[in-house]
Design a protein around this motif. Structure first.
Motif, mmCIF file in Angstrom:
data_model
loop_
_atom_site.group_PDB
_atom_site.id
_atom_site.type_symbol
_atom_site.label_atom_id
_atom_site.label_comp_id
_atom_site.label_asym_id
_atom_site.label_seq_id
_atom_site.Cartn_x
_atom_site.Cartn_y
_atom_site.Cartn_z
ATOM 1 N N TRP A 19 0.823 -1.208 0.000
ATOM 2 C CA TRP A 19 0.000 0.000 0.000
ATOM 3 C C TRP A 19 0.858 1.259 0.000
ATOM 4 C CZ3 TRP A 19 -3.796 -2.191 4.157
ATOM 5 C CH2 TRP A 19 -4.739 -2.997 3.532
ATOM 6 N N GLU A 22 1.952 1.703 -3.478
ATOM 7 C CA GLU A 22 0.814 2.037 -4.330
ATOM 8 C C GLU A 22 0.391 3.494 -4.123
ATOM 9 O OE1 GLU A 22 -2.135 1.135 -7.268
ATOM 10 O OE2 GLU A 22 -0.108 0.541 -6.798
ATOM 11 N N LEU A 26 0.188 6.089 -7.189
ATOM 12 C CA LEU A 26 -1.046 6.804 -7.510
ATOM 13 C C LEU A 26 -0.872 8.314 -7.403
ATOM 14 C CD1 LEU A 26 -3.708 4.490 -5.814
ATOM 15 C CD2 LEU A 26 -3.397 4.900 -8.272
ATOM 16 N N ARG A 69 -11.589 6.675 -14.788
ATOM 17 C CA ARG A 69 -10.400 5.999 -14.246
ATOM 18 C C ARG A 69 -9.688 6.870 -13.219
ATOM 19 N NH1 ARG A 69 -4.874 5.237 -16.181
ATOM 20 N NH2 ARG A 69 -4.071 3.347 -15.209
ATOM 21 N N SER A 72 -11.692 6.976 -9.977
ATOM 22 C CA SER A 72 -11.553 5.742 -9.195
ATOM 23 C C SER A 72 -10.160 5.650 -8.577
ATOM 24 C CB SER A 72 -11.863 4.509 -10.044
ATOM 25 O OG SER A 72 -10.882 4.328 -11.044
ATOM 26 N N GLN A 73 -9.142 6.135 -9.286
ATOM 27 C CA GLN A 73 -7.793 6.147 -8.721
ATOM 28 C C GLN A 73 -7.716 7.079 -7.508
ATOM 29 O OE1 GLN A 73 -5.501 7.256 -12.197
ATOM 30 N NE2 GLN A 73 -4.729 5.160 -12.449
ATOM 31 N N MET A 75 -10.231 7.946 -5.491
ATOM 32 C CA MET A 75 -10.958 7.303 -4.380
ATOM 33 C C MET A 75 -10.122 6.181 -3.774
ATOM 34 S SD MET A 75 -14.996 7.305 -5.549
ATOM 35 C CE MET A 75 -14.770 5.846 -6.524
ATOM 36 N N ARG A 76 -9.472 5.409 -4.634
ATOM 37 C CA ARG A 76 -8.616 4.318 -4.162
ATOM 38 C C ARG A 76 -7.441 4.858 -3.369
ATOM 39 N NH1 ARG A 76 -4.694 1.109 -7.111
ATOM 40 N NH2 ARG A 76 -4.424 -0.819 -5.957
ATOM 41 N N GLU A 78 -7.307 7.652 -1.623
ATOM 42 C CA GLU A 78 -7.802 8.100 -0.319
ATOM 43 C C GLU A 78 -8.067 6.921 0.606
ATOM 44 O OE1 GLU A 78 -11.125 10.567 -1.373
ATOM 45 O OE2 GLU A 78 -9.825 12.156 -2.141
ATOM 46 N N ARG A 79 -8.634 5.836 0.073
ATOM 47 C CA ARG A 79 -8.923 4.650 0.880
ATOM 48 C C ARG A 79 -7.634 4.002 1.380
ATOM 49 N NH1 ARG A 79 -11.505 1.895 -2.711
ATOM 50 N NH2 ARG A 79 -9.847 0.450 -3.208
ATOM 51 N N ILE A 80 -6.664 3.841 0.495
ATOM 52 C CA ILE A 80 -5.399 3.215 0.884
ATOM 53 C C ILE A 80 -4.644 4.095 1.869
ATOM 54 C CG2 ILE A 80 -3.162 2.397 0.051
ATOM 55 C CD1 ILE A 80 -4.562 1.551 -2.539
ATOM 56 N N TYR A 83 -5.971 3.392 5.233
ATOM 57 C CA TYR A 83 -5.476 2.113 5.761
ATOM 58 C C TYR A 83 -4.075 2.283 6.355
ATOM 59 C CZ TYR A 83 -9.115 -0.249 2.934
ATOM 60 O OH TYR A 83 -10.277 -0.666 2.371
#
Length: 154
Positions: A19, A22, A26, A69, A72-73, A75-76, A78-80, A83
């Motif tokens: 993560w 990633e 990102l 795309r 979604s990147q 949002m992903r 922010e989520r990661i 975590y």
């Protein structure tokens, strides 16, 4: 239920290094550069706070122009980020120094054997203490909030 929480934490710890990489990837794709974790949501003071500056976050107008795309990147990302933040914040919730060391070593990706050698202990001892760490984190209400990504009012 407690066993399930321990598995979730174990899964998250196992993915921590991935993560982190990633997030960096990102950020480079979305912003053109990587943002230091210490500046995620950090307030500025004095003259720095008063001066106009560009934002690393996209404006509403830019968000409308983003394709599916990119959205979604974002949002992903922010989520990661949440975590990773939760996992790093969980270190503060562990009381015992040896357990902190074990947790930190797990986040670094060290194997049970490497951690055991570092602690001059057996692999079984490390495995037992790892479960104790996960149990301590999952039993703490603050960590449950962080790990389930619920927003808490401060």
């Amino acid at each position: 239920m407690n066993e399930q929480n321990n598995l979730d934490i174990g899964y998250m710890v196992g993915n921590y290094r991935f993560w982190k990489k990633e997030i960096e990837r990102l950020e480079k794709v979305l912003f053109g550069f990587s943002v230091a974790m210490s500046s995620w949501g950090v307030a500025q003071y004095g003259i720095d706070a008063a001066m106009p500056k560009g934002s690393s976050i996209r404006s509403a107008k830019e968000l409308k122009k983003m394709d599916v795309r990119e959205k979604s990147q974002l949002m992903r990302l922010e989520r990661i980020r949440s975590y990773v933040y939760a996992l790093e914040k969980a270190l503060d919730l562990i009381e015992d120094e040896q357990l902190k060391t074990i947790y930190d070593c797990l986040l670094e990706g060290m194997t049970h054997r490497q951690i055991a050698a570092h602690l001059s202990a057996s692999k079984d001892y490390v495995r037992y203490k790892k479960q104790e760490v996960f149990s301590q984190i999952s039993q703490n209400s603050q960590s449950r909030t962080l790990l389930t990504l619920q927003k808490s009012v401060v």
